[in-house]
Design an enzyme around this catalytic site. Sequence first.
Site, mmCIF file in Angstrom:
data_model
loop_
_atom_site.group_PDB
_atom_site.id
_atom_site.type_symbol
_atom_site.label_atom_id
_atom_site.label_comp_id
_atom_site.label_asym_id
_atom_site.label_seq_id
_atom_site.Cartn_x
_atom_site.Cartn_y
_atom_site.Cartn_z
ATOM 1 N N ASP A 136 0.830 -1.203 0.000
ATOM 2 C CA ASP A 136 0.000 0.000 0.000
ATOM 3 C C ASP A 136 0.867 1.256 0.000
ATOM 4 O OD1 ASP A 136 -2.026 1.842 0.342
ATOM 5 O OD2 ASP A 136 -3.009 0.740 1.959
ATOM 6 N N ASP A 209 -10.496 3.877 -1.625
ATOM 7 C CA ASP A 209 -11.075 2.888 -0.714
ATOM 8 C C ASP A 209 -12.591 2.779 -0.843
ATOM 9 O OD1 ASP A 209 -8.533 2.523 0.197
ATOM 10 O OD2 ASP A 209 -8.846 3.493 2.138
#
Length: 389
Positions: A136, A209
Amino acid sequence: MAAASVGSGALADTVAATPPMGWNSWNFFAEKVTDADVRAAADALVSSGMRDAGYVYVNIDDGWQGERDAKGVIHPNARFPDMKALADYVHSKGLKLGIYTSPGPKTCAGFTGSLGHEAQDARSYADWGVDYLKYDLCSFIEDQMQAKAPHDPAQQMRLMTGAYERMHDALAATGRPIVYSLCQYGWDAVWEWAPGAKVGGNLWRTTGDITPEWDRIYAIASQQAGLASYAGPGHWNDPDMLEVGNGKLTPAENRAHFSWWAMLAAPLLAGNDLAHMSPEVKSILGNREVIAIDQDPLGKQATRAYAEGEVEVWTRPLQHGGMAIAVFNVGSERHAGTHPFRLNLAALGLHGTQQGKDLWSGKPVSLADQQTIALARHDVWLVRVDAPH
């Protein structure tokens, strides 16, 4: 020595020949996840029948990291007393373990990242028995990209791709097959470079997200239009983890969400509390005929055939000439209730009445041109046609 994952190579196809399926800790537990939570999820995957339906990865997201020792070796924090023992437990259940880190100095939740320790961390993961890595971008953006090239997008791009290449090389050097999941929010057309031999991504996030809200789920699904040509065995577009069973999603929204991800050949990573899910949520996540759409060996992602008002029709080609057809009522709050819709088979390349199966009711259906469908708000009609004409 075999490579860990090489995008378009043979081993990448082996570790992600179909979209990965499993569970990820973030959507429910966030950074507070514990060893006990992960073990409970593994147990629930088995007892619920989800493992046997294909959910095999048990992925620990952000929050497991502790500090590095004097030699630079990463150690888990107190909530994860023995990562090797945890991996052994997960493996004993016929499952696989996933883990998370960042190419930056810190993760999104502020834990220790992998910057400058890529090879060390990859060796630790392999020694523990890790089978999946989510990488990430997070603090790498500010610490490296913006700090080193604040006004040079091309150089920022080189820094970012270089970071993913370094971890790919580190994973490859371990000789352990590890699914490589890139999380950088769909920036810089990641689908164009992630599956290449240098980066070796098996899946890559295409958006920011997800949250357990219909508007966000629909926005993410819409953004997958135009990306179908980049997906296939060993390399998949990733619209983020499933929110089925989270928040205040209705049964219809849970069905539509799961159906859309299956149509998109997306990774199916449950994000709910598996140990305490309702029978209804369990039945949605465990619908094997919908899962079969997602896992179809042909590996073709769905495309949006057409939209009419507040209804969208997506189609997906399947192995042996079959087709999946999904009709979604994406209507807004002010248009509650059912939505009448006429199906245009010609727009799907079909001619004459088609025989199929409704994958949520389990009943056979006939599809006729211009037939009227009454579909509730935010619900889906998902049909498989094995011999379309």
